[in-house]
Motif scaffolding. Structure first.
Motif: not given
Length: 597
Positions: A46-52, A340-347
């Motif tokens: 999640t942090w990686a996607e947030w950093v992205r 944003r989509q990856a962050l939601a998907l990761t969660a």
């Protein structure tokens, strides 16, 4: 009797054995640890996607700065067109030309103000702070250039001269290099935040540079057009350099466009317009003007008219730059949306994965994690040379059982290989010892002595230490062999080697050269020390008799020659010859004596 382990040929597999610690006690702890680990992994993802996502936002901000810097440079470059037009007519310039220049200056000032505001926000970044400093130089340079332009514009046309006009053009052109640090800082931030668009960023910079070089090409003609006189040699060189840079940028942009045509048709269209409007029409116009000036002595048009027909041809370059910036903007926006989509998907995937992990804990613990951990510890021990660790007993005939059996086989092979390596190392050591040792006396042989002594001489020569070499030859050795036999001769050689060992230091190098000749290399020994050593050795040999059969004792004496090397170049050959000559002088002096060469 120890339980047997599973093998590939054992159809029953390993037997079930009870564990020392009940599974029900391990499960809650393992479930907790696995859940925490899963949460940590999910948190990291999640942090990686947030950093992205943050990187995408940074790229968006950097793109805005990049655009502001390019536009500021473009406006400063565009301002030179009406400035050149006004200077071309001097005090006679009409109100329309002066109004056009005022509007251009207003646009430049607006672009500079926007760029300055952006740079002031990010002064914590050293590159932006440096860019802000250069921006201050650009502002001052712009004011200087405008003052020079205004000075020329106030002069009546007959009073204007080429040097004054060229100085004003150069002062205005010098603004652009001071803006480049801002362009580079923004481009660097953009590429670090979004490395995938590095090619587009570089292409946009090249397009901006092409627009600047195209403007410079026209500006270089201002003095000649204003005064209607042929180009000077310096002006021709300047035009040639600028034209060379334009050709270089054209080739670089063309190479990039060759691989982008199918994927980016709008860019292809913009590049085609650049080819047609600027490279075919604009440059042809410049060449035609220069050619007419060379042939007729006048150009048929003034700077204002030249700017009127030449500058619009450069607009196609700006369109290409803006298309590139548009593509960069679309890529950055797409990356932000994807993040944003990856962050939601990761969660979401994380939540589902945690539920699945909880369900899988029992199976993982019983059939994989515990035996795998024990097997890994065994492998780590094997990597350190420890083969005493015990492999786990698995409960099922599954992949884990095959892994355990494979590790067991690997350990057996490793033990066998280790034994073979030890045997090989011992054999090599024995062979090395035999190749460097005289089989009879146990001293170093000639081959070993020559190799080691040469290195010692070179080392002593570099360090400036003295070295002495003592050459020893047994007296009347042939008569010993003839009288008592070769076996007694061999005993005499061993007796002399024993005597050499008795008086030498651990640092000394002693060897049997062959036959009845021996040699000793003394590091750090000067002439007197070497002579004393040789005397001790000679005295030891002549006082220690060799007992033979029937109570007979054989007196063994030797003649010794000493040679010295004192700080010179390490030459073993020369040292050996000098010691040999000294030894022969000892023979000639009656034997059983020492001669220093």
């Amino acid at each position: 009797m120890a339980p047997s382990r599973s093998t590939a040929s054992d159809p029953q597999g390993p037997p079930f054995l009870p564990m020392s610690l009940p599974l029900r006690r391990l499960m809650p702890l393992l479930a907790l640890l696995l859940t925490v680990s899963s949460i940590a992994v999910a948190g990291r993802a999640t942090w990686a996607e947030w950093v992205r996502l943050q990187a995408a936002d940074q790229a968006s901000q950097a793109l805005q700065d990049f655009r502001l810097a390019l536009v500021a440079a473009e406006m400063a470059s565009r301002e030179r067109g009406p400035a050149n037009a006004v200077m071309g007519q001097g005090a006679a310039a009409g109100a329309a030309l002066r109004q056009h220049l005022a509007l251009a200056r207003g646009r430049t000032d607006e672009a500079f103000a926007a760029l300055q505001a952006a740079l002031l926000v990010r002064t914590a970044d050293p590159r932006h702070a440096a860019a802000l400093s250069h921006f201050g130089h650009a502002q001052r340079q712009l004011q200087e250039g405008r003052a020079r332009v205004d000075g020329v514009a106030r002069l009546p046309q007959p009073q204007a001269n080429a040097e004054v006009i060229r100085a004003a053009v150069a002062a205005m052109a010098a603004v652009i290099p001071e803006l480049m640090p801002a362009v580079e800082a923004a481009a660097d931030g953009l590429q670090r935040a979004a490395p995938a668009i590095g090619g587009e960023v570089q292409a946009a910079k090249m397009a901006a540079d092409l627009r600047e070089q195209a403007g410079l090409l026209g500006s270089h003609l201002t003095a000649a057009l204003a005064l209607q006189r042929p180009l000077t040699h310096d002006e021709q060189l300047t035009l040639a350099r600028t034209r060379g840079r334009i050709d270089q940028l054209r080739e670089q942009l063309a190479l990039r466009q060759e691989g982008q045509v199918a994927d980016e048709p709008t860019l292809h269209s913009a590049w085609s317009q650049v080819q047609t409007r600027y490279f075919q029409t604009g440059l042809a116009m410049v060449e035609a003007v220069i050619r007419q000036g060379e042939q007729r002595g006048d150009y048929g048009l003034r700077p204002a008219r030249f700017a009127e027909v030449y500058v619009p041809q450069m607009d196609a370059i700006v369109v290409l730059r803006d298309r590139l910036l548009g593509d960069i903007s679309a890529n950055v926006a797409g990356e932000a949306q994807a993040a944003r989509q990856a962050l939601a998907l990761t969660a979401g995937v994380t939540a589902v994965s945690l539920l699945l992990l909880i369900l899988m804990v029992a199976t993982l613990q019983r059939r994989l994690l515990q035996p795998l951990g024990a097997t890994i510890r065994v492998l780590h021990g094997m990597a350190r040379g420890d083969y005493t660790r015990t492999l786990p007993e698995v409960r099922h005939r599954d992949e884990m059982a095959e892994v355990v059996q494979a590790v067991k086989t690997l350990r057996q092979h490793a033990l066998l290989q280790e034994a073979r390596e030890e045997e090989r190392s011992a054999l090599i050591a024995r062979l090395n010892l035999r190749s460097n040792t005289d089989f009879l006396t146990g001293l170093a042989n000639r081959r070993c002595f020559v190799h080691t002594a040469q290195q010692a001489l070179e080392s002593a020569s570099l360090a400036g230490r003295p070295v002495a070499l003592v050459l020893l030859d047994i007296d009347h050795f042939k008569s010993v062999n003839d009288r008592f036999g070769h076996e007694t001769g061999d005993q005499a050689l061993v007796h002399v080697a024993r005597g050499i060992r008795a008086v030498t230091r651990p640092s000394d190098l002693a060897a049997r050269l062959g036959g009845e000749e021996f040699v000793v290399l003394l590091e750090g020994a000067d002439g007197e020390q070497a002579r004393q050593f040789a005397e001790r050795l000679r005295e030891h040999l002549c006082t220690q008799r060799l007992p033979l059969a029937d109570g007979v004792e054989l007196a063994v004496t030797a003649s010794l020659g000493v040679a010295l090397q004192d700080g010179g170049i390490g030459d073993l050959d020369g040292l050996m010859k000098a010691a040999d000559a000294a030894m022969y002088r000892a023979k000639a002096a009656g034997r059983n004596c020492v001669v220093v060469g």
